[in-house]
Scaffold this active site. Structure first.
Site, PDB file in Angstrom:
ATOM      1  CB  THR A 195      -0.918   0.000   1.234  1.00 40.47           C
ATOM      2  OG1 THR A 195      -1.834  -1.071   1.080  1.00 40.47           O
ATOM      3  CG2 THR A 195      -1.683   1.284   1.405  1.00 40.47           C
TER       4      THR A 195
ATOM      5  CE1 TYR B  55      -5.903   0.661   0.309  1.00 32.70           C
ATOM      6  CE2 TYR B  55      -4.086  -0.270  -0.958  1.00 32.70           C
ATOM      7  CZ  TYR B  55      -4.767  -0.114   0.235  1.00 32.70           C
ATOM      8  OH  TYR B  55      -4.316  -0.759   1.361  1.00 32.70           O
TER       9      TYR B  55
ATOM     10  CB  THR C  78       0.336  -3.514   6.301  1.00 29.83           C
ATOM     11  OG1 THR C  78      -0.949  -3.555   5.664  1.00 29.83           O
ATOM     12  CG2 THR C  78       0.954  -2.139   6.169  1.00 29.83           C
ATOM     13  CG  ASP C  79      -2.583  -7.654   3.672  1.00 27.75           C
ATOM     14  OD1 ASP C  79      -3.256  -8.057   2.715  1.00 27.75           O
ATOM     15  OD2 ASP C  79      -2.859  -6.632   4.329  1.00 27.75           O
TER      16      ASP C  79
ATOM     17  CE  LYS D  83      -3.162  -4.742   8.173  1.00 23.48           C
ATOM     18  NZ  LYS D  83      -3.132  -4.839   6.695  1.00 23.48           N
TER      19      LYS D  83
ATOM     20  CD  GLU E  43      -6.192 -27.475  27.284  1.00 21.07           C
ATOM     21  OE1 GLU E  43      -6.496 -26.736  28.234  1.00 21.07           O
ATOM     22  OE2 GLU E  43      -6.798 -28.553  27.020  1.00 21.07           O
TER      23      GLU E  43
HETATM   24  N1  DGL Z   1      -2.646  -5.823  -0.339  1.00 21.12           N
HETATM   25  C1  DGL Z   1      -2.153  -5.434   0.972  1.00 21.12           C
HETATM   26  C2  DGL Z   1      -0.632  -5.674   1.051  1.00 21.12           C
HETATM   27  O1  DGL Z   1       0.035  -5.448   0.045  1.00 21.12           O
HETATM   28  C3  DGL Z   1      -2.436  -3.985   1.234  1.00 21.12           C
HETATM   29  C4  DGL Z   1      -2.204  -3.659   2.677  1.00 21.12           C
HETATM   30  C5  DGL Z   1      -1.055  -2.705   2.889  1.00 21.12           C
HETATM   31  O2  DGL Z   1       0.026  -2.801   2.250  1.00 21.12           O
HETATM   32  O3  DGL Z   1      -1.231  -1.877   3.804  1.00 21.12           O
HETATM   33  O4  DGL Z   1      -0.170  -6.087   2.126  1.00 21.12           O
END
Ligand code: DGL
Length: 355
Positions: free
Chosen positions: A38, A52, A118-119, A191, A312
């Site tokens: 992103t 986006y 971020t994923d 995250k 467990e």
């Molecule tokens: N498609 C997600 C990624 O590339 C967008 C999320 C982001 O980068 O914040 O991880």
């Protein structure tokens, strides 16, 4: 008189130029390795913050968009990939890690910044935390708003990441993740929100510090081994062992773990309920698969707290390992690397208590 003024002016100009050049020479050298996400994303309008397209803007434009970078470091950029990070693969990780280690060996590189979606930022960060062979700072940065959005967070996050990567304070701290003016350690960061700017947290174990006007303020360090202390070496690896994650819930069945076994997995991480609890059919099947040579790591879907050996499940009896406080997605990474070194469960469990 005029000649004297011209000479004086010229001298002053030369002194200023020399000073500026000298000051620039004193700035740290930071290499930005761009992978997409992103932070490099574009939306249809300035108010588009979802829907986006990630991974559209190249590293040179990311650098051009933040002229302030020149005040904190001498920066160079390299586009390693241009992908949305949900597409990050083991092969991407190996290529990126080899490039990071190659760049960090250079005496004229003081730190590395990786721009990333971020994923899966937390996974790439932890993988690099286990395979980077240097104390020099490695900082992974992303953004929660695309570059085209009002108040995009990418530019300030990139500025902070470069300042952090060039700082003496970050040396020896392991791989770091920095967004939202915070400094997070690779092992514990995750995250926590699909949308918001403060999404990266170490929910109970806490961040390592803050970025304050481009200055790194550390308040604690990770207690686990990383980077220069690692026993893992990926320099000659072209692939990683096949390890997948099965997710526990009520009504849990064995379809996923059967499919992983049939596909030839050498390791399975089970994200159990609670303290890594296993339903009876799942426990039975995982035990059978362990007896067939597949390594089983018991983890938890909960997200905080340790999955405790013998809690467990009788792990000594079934010969499973437990993930301690690692989330399932990070336990998969450590189990993959562990299986490049050993098939001994006791050795693998030691690694989960070490990194
Ligand atoms: N498609 C997600 C990624 O590339 C967008 C999320 C982001 O980068 O914040 O991880």
């Amino acid at each position: 008189m005029l000649n004297q003024c011209v000479k004086t002016g010229l001298t002053l100009t030369l002194i200023c130029a020399a000073f500026t050049a000298n000051a620039a020479d004193k700035l740290p050298n930071v290499m930005i390795l761009a992978t997409g996400g992103t932070i490099a994303g574009t939306g249809a309008t300035s108010t588009t913050t979802v829907g986006y397209t990630a991974a559209k803007i190249g590293v040179e434009r990311l650098i051009e968009a933040v002229p302030e970078l020149q005040k904190v470091a001498q920066v160079k950029g390299e586009q390693v990939f241009q992908i949305a990070s949900e597409n990050m693969s083991n092969e991407h990780w190996l290529k990126l890690a080899k490039r990071v280690n190659e760049v960090l060996k250079k005496s004229d590189v003081d730190g590395v910044v990786i721009t990333h979606g971020t994923d899966t930022i937390e996974e790439t960060a932890y993988f690099l935390n286990l395979v980077v062979k240097s104390k020099k700072p490695v900082v992974i940065v992303g953004a929660m708003r695309p570059a085209t959005a009002i108040s995009a967070d990418g530019p300030i996050n990139l500025y902070n990441a470069v300042a952090l990567a060039g700082s003496k304070e970050a040396v020896g701290q392991g791989v770091l993740v920095s967004l939202n003016d915070e400094i997070q350690g690779a092992r514990d960061v995750t995250k926590t929100n699909t949308m918001t700017g403060n999404t990266f947290r170490a929910p109970e174990l806490g961040s390592l510090g803050y970025m304050v006007s481009g200055q790194a303020k550390f308040y604690r360090s990770s207690t686990r081994k990383h980077t220069s202390e690692t026993e893992f070496d990926i320099s000659k690896l072209e692939t990683l062992p096949a390890v997948d994650i099965a997710y526990g819930s009520a009504n849990a069945n064995t379809l996923a773990i059967d499919a992983f076994a049939a596909a030839g997995d050498v390791g399975i991480v089970y994200a159990g309920t609670g303290d890594g609890s296993l339903s009876t059919p799942v426990r039975t099947r995982l035990t059978e698969l362990r007896q067939k040579g597949i390594h089983i790591n018991r983890s938890s879907r909960v997200g905080n707290g340790p999955t405790v050996r013998g809690g467990e499940n009788d792990d000594d009896k079934t010969d499973f390992t437990v993930s301690d406080t690692l989330t399932p997605q990070k336990a998969r990474i450590l189990l993959m690397l562990a299986l490049t070194k050993t098939k001994d469960s006791k050795e693998i469990q030691r690694m989960f208590y070490t990194y």
